[in-house]
Design an enzyme around this catalytic site. Sequence first.
Site, PDB file in Angstrom:
ATOM      1  N   CYS A 121      38.964  34.854  38.046  1.00  0.00           N
ATOM      2  CA  CYS A 121      38.001  33.892  37.184  1.00  0.00           C
ATOM      3  C   CYS A 121      38.221  32.421  37.872  1.00  0.00           C
ATOM      4  CB  CYS A 121      39.252  33.702  35.805  1.00  0.00           C
ATOM      5  SG  CYS A 121      38.193  32.885  34.465  1.00  0.00           S
TER       6      CYS A 121
ATOM      7  N   HIS B 171      39.508  39.631  33.776  1.00  0.00           N
ATOM      8  CA  HIS B 171      41.172  39.342  33.968  1.00  0.00           C
ATOM      9  C   HIS B 171      41.727  40.539  33.976  1.00  0.00           C
ATOM     10  CE1 HIS B 171      41.322  34.894  33.409  1.00  0.00           C
ATOM     11  NE2 HIS B 171      40.268  35.084  32.816  1.00  0.00           N
TER      12      HIS B 171
ATOM     13  N   GLU C 183      44.922  41.148  34.594  1.00  0.00           N
ATOM     14  CA  GLU C 183      46.318  40.947  34.168  1.00  0.00           C
ATOM     15  C   GLU C 183      46.263  41.154  32.709  1.00  0.00           C
ATOM     16  OE1 GLU C 183      44.169  38.519  35.161  1.00  0.00           O
ATOM     17  OE2 GLU C 183      44.673  36.871  33.942  1.00  0.00           O
TER      18      GLU C 183
END
Lengths: 747, 235, 79, 79
Positions: B85, B202, B204
Amino acid sequence: MSADPAITPEAIARHGITPGEYSRIREILGRDPNFTELGIFSVMWSEHCSYKNSKPELRKFPTTGPGVLVKAGEENAGVIDIGDGWAVAFKMESHNHPSAVEPFQGAATGVGGIIRDIFTMGARPVFNLNSLRFGPIHGDGASVKNNRRLFAGVVAGIAHYGNCIGIPTIGGEIYFDESYEGNPLVNVFCLGVLRHEQIARGAAEGVGNPVFYVGAETGRDGLAGAAFASRELTEESKEDRPAVQVGDPFKEKLLLEACLELLATDAVAGIQDMGAAGLTCSTCETASRGGTGVEIDLALVPRREQAMTPYETMLSESQERMLIIVKKGREDVVRRIFEKWDLPYAEVGVVKDDGMMRVNDHGVTVAEIPAAKLADDAPIYHREAAPFVPPAPLDPATVAEIDPGVALPALLRHPSLASKNWVYRQYDHMVRLGSVVRPGSDAAVFLVREAGKFLAATSDCNALYCKLDPREGARIAVAEAARNLACSGAEPIAVTDNLNFGNPHKPENFGQLREAVEGLAEACRFFDTPVTGGNVSLYNESPAGAIDPTPTVGMVGIIREESHITTQYFKGAGDAVYLLGDPGSGLDASHYLKALHGRKEGLPPRLDFATEKRLHDTLRGLIRAGLIRSAHDCSEGGLALALAECCISGEAPWGADIDLGNIAGRADDILFNETQSRAVISVAADRAAAVETALTSAGQSFLRMGTTGGSDFRIRLAGRAWTWPLAGLREAWYGAISRLMEETNTQ
Amino acid sequence: MRAAVLRFPGSNCDQDCHLALDFLGADVHYVWHKEESLDGFDLIVVPGGFSYGDYLRCGAIARFSPVMRAVVRAANEGRLVLGICNGFQILCEARLLPGALVRNRSLHFLCQDVHLRVETAATPFTRACTPGQVLKIPIAHGEGCYFADDATLDEIEANDQVLVRYCAPDGSLTDGANPNGSRRSIAGVCNRERNVFGLMPHPERACEPVLGGTDGRFLLRSLLESLPNPGIHAA
Amino acid sequence: MRAIVTVMPKQSVLDPQGVAVRDAMHHLGLENTGLVRVGKIMEIDLGASGPEIEGKLHEACRDLLSNPVIEDYRLELEP
Amino acid sequence: MRAIVTVMPKQSVLDPQGVAVRDAMHHLGLENTGLVRVGKIMEIDLGASGPEIEGKLHEACRDLLSNPVIEDYRLELEP
Ligand SMILES: Nc1ncnc2c1ncn2[C@@H]1O[C@H](COP(=O)(O)OP(=O)(O)O)[C@@H](O)[C@H]1O
Ligand SMILES: [Mg+2]
């Protein structure tokens, strides 16, 4: 000192100070105030800071309980125990008037303000909610366009601040109604987490301790915003434009990290954010809480603009600033941390033992006021309250039945009831890896990893009920919040509220406030959810009149185990669908009546506490026993809307075949009435018997309505039947706001 | 194997990246933006957020932080660098990756799940995936529209540098499945040497069932498996 | 010395903001509005002057104030 | 006719973007950089001309292109 304007009766009036208040000021000072002091009194004694019109009412709230570690009003926000040495601090705050004048910055700085309130307590902010009200956004015409502009701007402003600072916005509510035209409501909520021993206090403790100013430089922005919030909006409010502040979420992110790092060091004796009334409020309140005095020199205050007068410096509402009382000898710790974060800081004063708030400018005293009197001795007014007049019940004969086949999609398309995804997809609602239930179910569920706890949170208020019956409406707001938590598998722990009302000088407005507060207080007592704090926003009026009374409730609960987390949408085919509660009747104050017939009338549904509580306990019991797959409460739009949402609000839609049998009455009444204390659940077929046994033994009334599956939502009722293909229903509901906002000119 | 998660003023996904990597068994450390060395780290993660408030342009100011000189050195030495990002934006601004990221075509910030088609498994970042595999991973950005001129696009495609594209759940590339208007639906690219990778989604945020998905693990596991002494949990 | 730096999106880069402005102009009765491009302008008080500063300024324009992949810049200097 | 509209934050309004740019300029060796203000510039192809257009254009500047609460605008017309 440069030539200050003279203290004339006009100057006093312009500061919103009454002759009575002025003589009180003279009494406190033993002399006439100078211009700076007049300004200081005017902001501290504004409704926004002093609650002078609402304090006697606020005392009615329950604020204590076994879990309450810091009570409402004691500090910036209350603190509630959540077990294992962990606690939460949460609160709601309004930024209605700034948002009416400049929606983007008004909403953004509202978010910034509430976040500061939370980390001032020593808590790390973990999530936000927002509760919004605007005028109608469908249709054409200048006012509708303006409503859309305000709506778009507010949402973008909340997104800007929350996203940048990295705190997820995981829930909220939005309604559209004529009464908010020109006076939107922007209520923002923040929750933070901390260890019990980390609670920070906003007191100037320890005579001789240095006072530090940290954060952004002071400019002329937002001069006297607190006073601005304490007036009605008029055409001339545009002239108040210097009151607009610009937020810098980046600065606040640094300030947040630096303050939490500093608070972890034990160098801090007291800390207080500079919100409304900036330096003025933070100095006199910390002194008052500490039972001490504070002396500062304005020449030392970091400034952004040249030649600011003491008056301007004291009244500025520049954002992203804090006042910190540091333990003497630990000044280096502050320097090291604020330099690491590249933030301005300055030692601007010292704690004194004389109880005075003394403001110097290059050593010359420019204001000297007894701090406790300034902070706590604002006049209290007991306003006249018009007695409540119950509205006439609705005569159903005057309501033409709209075929439910048409009415249901029309309701789903109404922006107050439609999906709010256009809004929450603009909010980063996943940062911090805790959003277990994202926006779009009854309550948001957040995993607080450091504490190993699942928290559920919701915000609710049906202002239409509150307009027609403020006490019942307020009771229902609390009950609905608790119901949303119960449906999610949570046990409520505490409440914050935001009281949005009109001008309290008008007896009917003050009557509404009193009724609503008493209703909230009664319900919070019943549900054992103390009020941890909140905010009062009065003077919410536009030239057309006062807003509908809107006592917004924010409620937080705990979910014991991950397996108890429950969402509202159906999970698969072949599950049995039940209504808990009664089919009920009465279209009074319903959204069906309002949205499709344009009538805000009738006597709102009644709430029976015992029935409501039984529903919540039953829901939690079923959830903990692992017996149900979804639970959704019935609120606006009644049973039909709740069922439709169960079908279409999940990631994968599921149809349902519902047979309500031969209930007597009009179809629109049965499907859309808003009888309280009800929920729709779905149950795997092999658990149905166990669920029915549990419901019967709990004394919970229920109705088996049908089965999930298929690609349609179908209702049969007394020989009639309606079938809605899911795709069409979902599109009506999911895309409604986006169509209004993207396909029409929003500027 | 040691991983660094960089922290710029305004980073806000640093803790999330730390958590996800830690969960997968990496030895993770934060590195402050004023540090000048990244010696001893096998993997450098540039996390998401709003470095320097994203003022001027996303990632434009962070690129000049002292630690970025160390990132460039590490990249040139062939160590692995992952930008997520805002991290992707920073790596583009630093010219470690081709192209740039501009305002979403809707002009709105968008936070939602998207589907990604893995275009190649021939990188350390995607080796645990199969080409054509569809992953569901969230995005959260206002300026994630990938832009490069035609010549650059042709070149990175020819070099197999596009690792993930936005797609429909069935893997097809449609305009409707492209959330931000990225050219050729590009969601993430690597450098020519294949040791620096940036993507807007993302991973994660998609590593645990409790958060609604685990597809992000395919990407992060690929990384850890590519490193010396991975020590990965059997997750 | 003062610098005025204007940064515009390159022709080939999609400018959704420009499109949105154009559409809104149409609604305001400016129906003939054609291409609209939205860029940035920076007024910078340099606090110093000289050829060395100018050199550094061009560097700053190229590396910091604009991104040559997507933008062009124009630099004007005022005494 | 073409319009160039420049929109700058008002003097007393905080301009966090300008501050960020100033700080970054310091790091790039332009240590004397003072005030930086960042605004927007719009190049608009009007497709028509005349005094009526000009009136509407001022309206658009005020209502659409700038936010008078926090910004000032400047309008230049080119034939
Ligand atoms: N302003 C908002 N911001 C974020 N989420 C919102 C907002 N408004 C509504 N939502 C979400 O949309 C869902 C539906 O909202 P609402 O209809 O008010 O729910 P309920 O009637 O169950 O209280 C909820 O998950 C709520 O949190
Ligand atoms: Mg609900």
